[in-house]
Design an enzyme around this catalytic site. Structure first.
Site, PDB file in Angstrom:
ATOM      1  N   HIS A  39       0.838  -1.203   0.000  1.00 55.47           N
ATOM      2  CA  HIS A  39       0.000   0.000   0.000  1.00 55.47           C
ATOM      3  C   HIS A  39       0.866   1.244   0.000  1.00 55.47           C
ATOM      4  CE1 HIS A  39      -1.831  -2.871   3.069  1.00 55.47           C
ATOM      5  NE2 HIS A  39      -2.664  -2.968   2.049  1.00 55.47           N
ATOM      6  N   HIS A  41       1.289   4.486   2.098  1.00 54.95           N
ATOM      7  CA  HIS A  41       0.943   4.994   3.422  1.00 54.95           C
ATOM      8  C   HIS A  41       1.086   6.519   3.453  1.00 54.95           C
ATOM      9  CE1 HIS A  41       0.657   1.212   6.047  1.00 54.95           C
ATOM     10  NE2 HIS A  41       0.632   0.819   4.794  1.00 54.95           N
ATOM     11  N   HIS A  56      -2.944   4.039   5.873  1.00 57.11           N
ATOM     12  CA  HIS A  56      -3.043   4.150   4.417  1.00 57.11           C
ATOM     13  C   HIS A  56      -3.276   5.604   4.013  1.00 57.11           C
ATOM     14  CE1 HIS A  56      -4.191  -0.303   3.603  1.00 57.11           C
ATOM     15  NE2 HIS A  56      -3.197  -0.172   4.459  1.00 57.11           N
ATOM     16  N   HIS A  64     -10.997   1.202   3.125  1.00 57.32           N
ATOM     17  CA  HIS A  64     -10.157   0.233   2.445  1.00 57.32           C
ATOM     18  C   HIS A  64     -11.066  -0.834   1.814  1.00 57.32           C
ATOM     19  CE1 HIS A  64      -6.499  -2.064   1.842  1.00 57.32           C
ATOM     20  NE2 HIS A  64      -7.172  -3.128   2.224  1.00 57.32           N
ATOM     21  N   HIS A  67      -8.631   3.034  -1.310  1.00 57.24           N
ATOM     22  CA  HIS A  67      -7.598   4.072  -1.245  1.00 57.24           C
ATOM     23  C   HIS A  67      -6.769   4.088  -2.528  1.00 57.24           C
ATOM     24  CE1 HIS A  67      -7.986   2.842   3.214  1.00 57.24           C
ATOM     25  NE2 HIS A  67      -8.833   3.828   2.943  1.00 57.24           N
ATOM     26  N   ASP A  70      -3.980   1.374  -2.705  1.00 49.32           N
ATOM     27  CA  ASP A  70      -4.267  -0.014  -2.318  1.00 49.32           C
ATOM     28  C   ASP A  70      -3.858  -0.933  -3.471  1.00 49.32           C
ATOM     29  OD1 ASP A  70      -5.168   0.661   0.176  1.00 49.32           O
ATOM     30  OD2 ASP A  70      -7.289   0.680  -0.381  1.00 49.32           O
ATOM     31  N   HIS A 105       3.844  -5.597   3.411  1.00 51.62           N
ATOM     32  CA  HIS A 105       3.489  -6.240   4.672  1.00 51.62           C
ATOM     33  C   HIS A 105       3.835  -7.722   4.681  1.00 51.62           C
ATOM     34  CE1 HIS A 105       1.025  -2.921   6.397  1.00 51.62           C
ATOM     35  NE2 HIS A 105       0.939  -2.573   5.125  1.00 51.62           N
ATOM     36  N   ARG A 128       4.938  -4.834   9.141  1.00 49.35           N
ATOM     37  CA  ARG A 128       5.534  -4.123   8.008  1.00 49.35           C
ATOM     38  C   ARG A 128       6.944  -4.652   7.764  1.00 49.35           C
ATOM     39  NH1 ARG A 128       3.037   1.937   9.418  1.00 49.35           N
ATOM     40  NH2 ARG A 128       0.892   1.165   9.499  1.00 49.35           N
TER      41      ARG A 128
HETATM   42 CU   LIG Z   1       0.084  -1.015   4.296  1.00 51.83          CU
HETATM   43 ZN   LIG Z   2      -6.159   0.880   1.987  1.00 49.32          ZN
END
Ligand SMILES: [Cu+2]
Ligand SMILES: [Zn+2]
Ligand SMILES: *[C@@H]1O[C@H](CO)[C@@H](O)[C@H](O)[C@H]1NC(C)=O
Length: 141
Positions: A39, A41, A56, A64, A67, A70, A105, A128
């Protein structure tokens, strides 16, 4: 934790064109088919590693996985993620992603179907693994 490294290249020829994102990431476990969420951030702040990049990037205050950053799930092949895809995020105007960050992630993004509040915030993608700040490249390169 795996030591993920590599490059993510963002290219977009104009504000009305789609953003092409080329991922070249290495260092994931070679024999794992574990999908990894990625994603954009909110903050390009790595002062506490990937933990200081915030949630995010969500300029339109929506759930979500709506976004702009995403990116979804990526299944590494031989520990690598090498592919290009188009997304609706932009490098232009008020919603520009420049100065924000990309996080990969440990786990899979449930794409909002996890049945809890976190699912609609971040897809329950877990810890993360690695992150980077989205900066400006030299157009002559
Ligand atoms: Cu993320
Ligand atoms: Zn998201
Ligand atoms: C980031 O958060 C994770 C999970 O809470 C923690 O294990 C890790 O030590 C943190 N890293 C830093 C650099 O603060």
């Amino acid at each position: 934790m795996p030591c993920v490294y590599g490059l993510i290249l963002f290219t977009q020829s104009g504000s009305n064109e789609r953003l092409k994102v080329t991922f070249r990431l290495y260092g994931l476990p070679v024999n794992s088919k574990q999908p990894r969420a990625m994603h954009i951030h909110e903050y390009g702040d790595l002062s506490k590693g990937c933990n200081s990049t915030g949630g995010h990037y969500n300029p339109l205050r929506i759930n979500h996985p709506g976004h702009p950053g995403d990116f979804g799930n990526f299944v590494p092949k031989n520990g690598k993620i090498c592919q290009s895809r188009y997304f609706d995020a932009t490098l232009f105007g008020k919603l520009s992603i420049i100065g924000r960050s990309v996080v990969i992630h440990e786990g899979k993004d449930d794409l909002g179907r996890g049945g809890n509040a976190e699912s609609l915030l971040n897809g329950n993608a877990g810890r993360r693994l690695a992150c980077c700040v989205i900066g400006l490249g030299n157009p002559r390169n």
